[in-house]
Design a protein around this motif. Structure first.
Motif, short mmCIF file in Angstrom:
data_model
loop_
_atom_site.label_atom_id
_atom_site.label_comp_id
_atom_site.label_asym_id
_atom_site.label_seq_id
_atom_site.Cartn_x
_atom_site.Cartn_y
_atom_site.Cartn_z
N LYS A 748 -33.99 -0.50 -4.85
CA LYS A 748 -33.83 0.18 -6.14
C LYS A 748 -33.89 1.70 -6.00
CE LYS A 748 -35.71 0.30 -10.87
NZ LYS A 748 -36.79 -0.17 -11.78
N TRP A 749 -35.03 2.23 -5.59
CA TRP A 749 -35.20 3.68 -5.59
C TRP A 749 -34.26 4.38 -4.61
CZ3 TRP A 749 -41.31 3.71 -5.07
CH2 TRP A 749 -41.86 3.18 -6.24
N LEU A 750 -34.36 4.00 -3.34
CA LEU A 750 -33.61 4.75 -2.32
C LEU A 750 -32.12 4.50 -2.42
CD1 LEU A 750 -36.00 4.43 0.77
CD2 LEU A 750 -35.91 6.18 -1.01
N THR A 751 -31.72 3.30 -2.79
CA THR A 751 -30.29 3.02 -2.96
C THR A 751 -29.71 3.88 -4.08
OG1 THR A 751 -30.53 0.76 -2.14
CG2 THR A 751 -28.59 1.23 -3.48
N SER A 752 -30.43 3.99 -5.18
CA SER A 752 -29.96 4.80 -6.31
C SER A 752 -29.91 6.27 -5.95
CB SER A 752 -30.88 4.59 -7.53
OG SER A 752 -30.88 3.24 -7.94
N LEU A 753 -30.93 6.76 -5.27
CA LEU A 753 -30.98 8.17 -4.90
C LEU A 753 -29.88 8.52 -3.89
CD1 LEU A 753 -34.84 8.67 -4.61
CD2 LEU A 753 -33.34 9.70 -6.32
#
Length: 808
Positions: A748-753
């Motif tokens: 979630k976090w790193l993929t989106s960023l």
């Protein structure tokens, strides 16, 4: 269950709706914030003999809940609040709002219903787990409500709140450091709701001793409550007019002095001298000059200077006019500059504040270094903002850039400059920032020779030197010199304007740059302590540490602004990530994997959209979307759903195409159009019962076949989706902590960023593509060629006219 930050905000703002009607925002804020305060102190301190607030028997929020539906609810609420106020020396602070005011709350049943609903909204919030220590949901929620109240209160009543973004700048540039002791004092003579004081105190490792004064009684009460909600119950806030009745004085009658001062005084106050004779001021505040009778901006600045110790530092928000207005203000300004008190000036964008739309500036004063000061550091930050409704708002990157540049005294072209006092003296001590910093965009000049003779000016291409340094051979790929054709200083395009971007993206140097620009992000992800986050941690400390690390990682990357990359993280934090982190810090990693069953209140619709529906039960996933569970743990079932969706899409497209082809008024299916002007399976079946025309019959049978194919595909997709949803629901209950971390951090976090940073890389290269396309189109056809084309077209038109017999 832990509370999401945004969910708390929306619940609190919904409570405001219960009071709207006969009141504007400047009035109903007192009711909502008082109930928020009562709920918080009851949850946190009831039964705690060592608590900062004593909750006496019969004066808790639970006692308020018992009053729902009571005919005398308004009067009894007043008595409960009064009892708590008397016990804790909060008379005139939490009992300002009258809960029995029929003019504002309605009469009889209207009042009972309104107050009962309001109590009910707060009743469902468990605030006992939230700690107000500068990193608290409640303190932030209080700020959130005040910002919204200020937005709705209008021009004349929104001045009680300084936008938190501006407050953060003042707090960070005033001079507080990691070495500042807890007993150092900070003062705000016009403290409003106290946000500036709290932000300044947060900058010191252990806080500061807080002193404030506020003229408006209701706003002074807001400030006291705000202090308690932020664990600053010892903060001293006095009521009264600072200029005519300063409350903070020494035993000898002189003004008390402080280590730091921050302030956002009322702009250009026309009544500043009421109750005051500045010519005979007992505190000697106007030694450097008396401000104009109808403009009190310098009156507040002089009061603050007098209230600072000999080593004191201050930061004050004032309208831009103080920098250049003449007469009495010019004399005061010159005296302060010559005295060396003004350390720096930061120009802010217009329309930031709730009480006015005019641009303002921050004047930073520093007595400690006054004698040796030979320059003033100026920052023009007027261009850095985003639109937010009808106001402008500073972004996280705007704040960070201002603070970085100011604290490090970094000179940047068109943005900041250390201006010698000799230059300021040569300008008659006028401090208007545009005199010293040219922040205007350079004019895009057209080259007449290029328009006449063709070619793209090398001067325009040279202005893109930052790109050519990163893509050293790209220029030769796109352009060739016209030197051999006698056009020194000009180039010709080798690629058509429409092919510039595709050529750029396909160039090996761009591919290398993209990898280079993503490398710091990859390195940053490997170093961050995401998995170490745990219950009890402070979300604000967490985001500060990882965002500073990302900002540092992108210092060496060309073309990309590290502040733009920083903003990507801060935007994602505000929109999504902070809710996840607050859940984790309140309930540990398992809290992020919990599902909530959504059940509508009686007679109402669901307020939230379910993320998962299994056997008609609707679930909400606060942190981990079902899609992520499916991708990691149910990939086979997900593939089956996607395959079924593909079959369904194909069947639907084939059906729609067939109906469009034969469903016109004179088409083979026209007789199957129903009364709603549609062709349905039922209308086709009904038409088939009495048909004799062979072509129409075949068309109807084909339509029915396609309807059946779509229905079969829908059923297959539904069944596959139901199986997937059951599998996903079961998986939520089987997630280990490392599974939750992988889902949140990696998926979630790193993929989106990473996706957002890739978009930023493409945006930067798009700027180059757009500029090159613009130049190529601008000079593509020189004037002689255009003239020739016009002449050719004119001859064609004249020829057609002669054929038509129209000749002159």
């Amino acid at each position: 269950m832990a509370i999401k930050k945004t969910a708390l905000y929306s619940s609190l703002w919904a409570s405001c709706d219960q009071l709207r009607g006969g009141m504007d925002a400047s009035q109903y804020k007192d009711y909502v914030l008082t109930l928020l305060f009562m709920k918080y102190v009851s949850d946190k301190y009831k039964g705690d003999p060592y608590g900062m607030i004593v909750v006496p028997v019969g004066a808790s929020f639970e006692d308020m809940v018992a009053l729902k539906g009571d005919k005398e609810v308004g009067d009894k609420l007043n008595k409960i609040i009064s009892a708590l106020a008397e016990e804790n020396d909060l008379k005139g602070v939490i009992d300002v709002a009258d809960f029995n005011d029929e003019d504002k709350l309605g009469k009889g049943k209207d009042m009972v219903d309104r107050l009962s609903k309001l109590i009910g909204l707060f009743e469902g919030l468990d605030l006992s787990a939230n700690h107000a220590d500068g990193d608290d949901l409640l303190g932030d929620a209080y700020e959130y409500l005040m910002r919204h109240f200020a937005t709705e209160s209008g021009k004349s009543k929104g001045q009680f709140y300084t936008p938190s973004e501006v407050s953060r700048i003042l707090a960070k540039v005033v001079g507080i450091t990691s070495d500042t002791p807890q007993d150092a004092s900070v003062y705000d003579p016009t403290c409003g709701s106290g946000s500036l004081l709290l932000k300044a105190s947060d900058e010191a490792p252990r806080g500061l001793s807080i002193f404030g004064q506020e003229m408006d009684n209701a706003t002074s009460a807001l400030s006291r409550m705000n202090m308690i909600l932020h664990n600053n119950a010892t903060a001293k806030i006095w009521k009264g007019n600072t200029l005519s009745e300063p409350q903070w004085k020494e035993a000898n009658g002189r003004l008390k002095t402080f280590d730091f001062a921050v302030a956002n005084p009322p702009f250009s106050n026309k009544n500043w001298s009421n109750g005051l004779n500045p010519e005979q001021d007992e505190f000697n505040r106007f030694t450097w000059g008396v401000p104009p009778e109808k403009n009190g901006d310098y009156a507040f600045l002089l009061h603050i200077l007098t209230s600072l110790k000999s080593t004191g530092k201050g930061a004050v928000i004032l309208p831009h006019g103080v920098l250049f207005r003449g007469n009495a203000e010019a004399r005061i300004r010159e005296n302060l500059i010559r005295q060396g008190y003004i350390k720096g000036i930061i120009g802010l964008p217009a329309n930031l504040f709730y009480g006015t739309g005019i641009p303002a500036c921050i004047i930073v004063v520093d007595k400690a270094q006054a004698q040796g000061r030979d320059s003033i550091f100026m920052v023009d930050a007027s261009k850095g903002f985003i639109k937010d409704g009808n106001k402008n708002r500073l972004r996280s990157q705007d704040i960070h850039k201002v603070v970085d540049v100011f604290t490090k005294q970094t000179e940047l072209d068109h943005y900041s400059r250390l201006v010698p006092l000799s230059e300021i003296a040569a300008n008659d001590y006028n401090l208007n920032i545009p005199r010293y910093i040219d922040a205007s965009e350079p004019e895009d000049l057209h080259d007449l020779s290029a328009h006449l003779q063709g070619g793209i000016p090398n001067a325009d291409l040279d202005q893109l030197s930052a790109f050519w340094e990163v893509f050293p051979t790209l220029r030769q790929t796109l352009f060739s010199s016209l030197h051999d054709k006698g056009r020194d200083g000009y180039s010709q395009a080798l690629v058509e304007p429409g092919q510039v971007k595709s050529t750029l993206l396909a160039h090996p140097e761009f591919t290398a740059f993209r990898d280079q620009a993503l490398a710091p992000f990859t390195q940053w992800t490997e170093k961050q302590p995401f998995e170490e986050l745990q219950e009890g941690d402070k979300p604000k400390v967490f985001i500060h540490e990882i965002s500073e690390a990302l900002l540092e990682a992108y210092i060496p990357v060309p073309l990309l602004s590290r502040y733009d990359v920083y903003q990507i993280l801060m935007d994602y934090w505000a929109e999504t990530m902070q809710d996840d982190v607050y859940l984790i810090t309140q309930g540990g990693w398992p809290a992020a994997a919990q599902l909530r069953v959504l059940v509508p209140k009686k007679g109402e619709k669901l307020q939230e959209t379910p993320d998962l529906i299994v056997n008609k039960t609707k679930y909400k996933a606060d942190a981990i979307p079902p899609q992520l569970i499916a991708e990691r743990f149910a990939s086979q079932q997900l593939a089956e759903v996607n395959a079924a969706q593909g079959v369904l899409d194909e069947a639907t497209a084939e059906l729609e195409s067939y109906l469009e082809e034969h469903g016109s008024e004179d088409g083979l299916l026209s007789a199957a159009i129903n009364e709603k002007d549609k062709i349905t399976k039922a209308s086709v079946t009904a038409r088939l019962k009495g048909i004799f025309d062979y072509e129409e019959e075949q068309a109807l049978k084909q339509a029915k076949k396609l309807f059946n194919a779509e229905a079969t595909a829908k059923k297959a997709h539904k069944e596959a989706k139901e199986e997937l949803d059951k599998r996903v629901l079961a998986q939520y209950g089987q997630l280990a902590e490392e599974d939750i971390q992988a889902l949140l951090i990696d998926d979630k976090w790193l993929t989106s960023l990473e996706a957002a940073i890739q978009s930023e890389i493409e945006r930067v290269t798009q700027q180059l593509a757009n500029r090159l396309k613009e130049l190529e189109e601008r000079y593509h056809d020189p004037l002689p060629q255009l003239t020739e084309q016009v002449e050719s077209l004119s001859n064609k038109v004249n020829g057609h006219l002669r054929v038509m017999g129209l000749e002159w």
